[in-house]
Design an enzyme around this catalytic site. Structure first.
Site, PDB file in Angstrom:
ATOM      1  N   PRO A   1      -3.108 -14.372 -10.201  1.00 44.98           N
ATOM      2  CA  PRO A   1      -3.751 -15.650 -10.513  1.00 44.98           C
ATOM      3  C   PRO A   1      -4.917 -16.014  -9.595  1.00 44.98           C
ATOM      4  CG  PRO A   1      -1.595 -15.994  -9.518  1.00 44.98           C
ATOM      5  CD  PRO A   1      -1.697 -14.532  -9.844  1.00 44.98           C
ATOM      6  N   ASN A   2      -5.925 -16.575 -10.215  1.00 45.19           N
ATOM      7  CA  ASN A   2      -7.133 -17.103  -9.556  1.00 45.19           C
ATOM      8  C   ASN A   2      -8.082 -16.033  -9.026  1.00 45.19           C
ATOM      9  OD1 ASN A   2      -6.486 -19.935  -9.902  1.00 45.19           O
ATOM     10  ND2 ASN A   2      -4.825 -19.561  -8.464  1.00 45.19           N
TER      11      ASN A   2
ATOM     12  N   ARG B   1     -14.835 -18.775  -5.667  1.00 46.77           N
ATOM     13  CA  ARG B   1     -13.658 -19.461  -5.137  1.00 46.77           C
ATOM     14  C   ARG B   1     -13.568 -19.299  -3.605  1.00 46.77           C
ATOM     15  NH1 ARG B   1      -7.813 -16.529  -5.148  1.00 46.77           N
ATOM     16  NH2 ARG B   1      -6.624 -18.317  -4.439  1.00 46.77           N
TER      17      ARG B   1
ATOM     18  N   TYR C   1     -12.449 -15.674   0.798  1.00 49.86           N
ATOM     19  CA  TYR C   1     -12.332 -14.510  -0.092  1.00 49.86           C
ATOM     20  C   TYR C   1     -13.632 -13.746  -0.317  1.00 49.86           C
ATOM     21  CZ  TYR C   1      -7.840 -16.730  -1.027  1.00 49.86           C
ATOM     22  OH  TYR C   1      -6.589 -17.286  -0.878  1.00 49.86           O
TER      23      TYR C   1
ATOM     24  N   ASN D   1      -2.846  -6.957  -6.136  1.00 50.85           N
ATOM     25  CA  ASN D   1      -3.045  -8.219  -5.427  1.00 50.85           C
ATOM     26  C   ASN D   1      -2.389  -9.283  -6.305  1.00 50.85           C
ATOM     27  OD1 ASN D   1      -3.759 -10.540  -4.137  1.00 50.85           O
ATOM     28  ND2 ASN D   1      -5.928 -10.017  -3.904  1.00 50.85           N
TER      29      ASN D   1
ATOM     30  N   ALA E   1      -1.066 -15.770  -5.331  1.00 49.14           N
ATOM     31  CA  ALA E   1      -0.017 -16.672  -4.842  1.00 49.14           C
ATOM     32  C   ALA E   1       1.395 -16.213  -5.229  1.00 49.14           C
ATOM     33  CB  ALA E   1      -0.275 -18.084  -5.358  1.00 49.14           C
TER      34      ALA E   1
ATOM     35  N   GLU F   1       0.444  -3.081  -1.979  1.00 46.20           N
ATOM     36  CA  GLU F   1       0.131  -4.511  -2.000  1.00 46.20           C
ATOM     37  C   GLU F   1      -1.176  -4.727  -1.246  1.00 46.20           C
ATOM     38  OE1 GLU F   1       3.145  -6.801   0.008  1.00 46.20           O
ATOM     39  OE2 GLU F   1       1.945  -8.637  -0.074  1.00 46.20           O
TER      40      GLU F   1
ATOM     41  N   HIS G   1      -4.373  -7.619  -0.135  1.00 46.33           N
ATOM     42  CA  HIS G   1      -4.892  -8.990  -0.059  1.00 46.33           C
ATOM     43  C   HIS G   1      -6.270  -8.948   0.580  1.00 46.33           C
ATOM     44  CE1 HIS G   1      -1.011 -10.610  -1.140  1.00 46.33           C
ATOM     45  NE2 HIS G   1      -0.481  -9.747  -0.293  1.00 46.33           N
TER      46      HIS G   1
ATOM     47  N   ARG H   1      -2.629 -16.870   8.181  1.00 47.16           N
ATOM     48  CA  ARG H   1      -2.913 -18.099   7.432  1.00 47.16           C
ATOM     49  C   ARG H   1      -1.711 -19.051   7.452  1.00 47.16           C
ATOM     50  NH1 ARG H   1      -5.619 -16.843   1.878  1.00 47.16           N
ATOM     51  NH2 ARG H   1      -6.022 -19.078   2.065  1.00 47.16           N
TER      52      ARG H   1
END
Ligand code: DQA
Length: 141
Positions: free
Chosen positions: A9-10, A17, A22, A73, A76, A97, A99, A106
């Site tokens: 998502p996103n 964004r 990012y 990725n 969330a 995985e 990111h 974070r």
């Protein structure tokens, strides 16, 4: 050898964004860089993005027997989707995985990945290069 690159998502909003976190690179640009590397190395790569948890679960299930590695990725969903985790372990998918940001540096809620224990490993914090590093690992296998 076939690789699936999945974005949660996103991530379709990359480039516009939260650029400080990012970066300015769009998802299309990330995908085309990976596609060029894959082509050079004569391996097949497929891309998939969804904002919907169930679609990501379905895609992982469908990858069984067709895909050798998934670069994922999960956005969330990384932090709370037991459904994604179960899909990965249920089909014994080899998942890396990734990111863009260093999730461990974070907010507290981002520091846990519920999918990490069922993934081969995690690459986080290298911006768009996190994806390329994952692909390079696979190419070295
Ligand atoms: C992300 C980190 C997640 O915490 C966040 O929800 C994202 C992007 C990353 O690539 O840094 O959507 O997965």
């Amino acid at each position: 050898m076939k690789i699936l690159v999945m974005h949660g998502p996103n991530l379709n909003l990359l480039g516009s964004r939260e650029k400080k976190i990012y970066g300015r690179t769009t998802l299309a640009a990330i995908n085309s860089e990976l596609a060029a590397i894959a082509k050079k190395n004569k391996i097949a790569v497929e891309f998939f993005q969804s904002n919907i948890e169930g679609e990501l679960v379905g895609k992982i299930q469908d990858s069984r027997g067709k895909i050798d590695y998934i670069i994922l990725n999960a956005g969330a969903y990384t932090h709370y989707s037991i459904a994604l985790r179960d899909a990965i372990s249920g089909v014994k998918a080899k998942v890396i995985e990734v990111h863009l940001s260093n999730i461990h540096a974070r907010e507290k809620f981002r520091q846990e990945s519920v999918i990490a224990p069922v993934c081969l490993g995690q690459i986080a914090g290298f911006g768009k290069d996190s994806y390329r590093l994952a692909l390079e690992y696979i190419l070295g296998r």
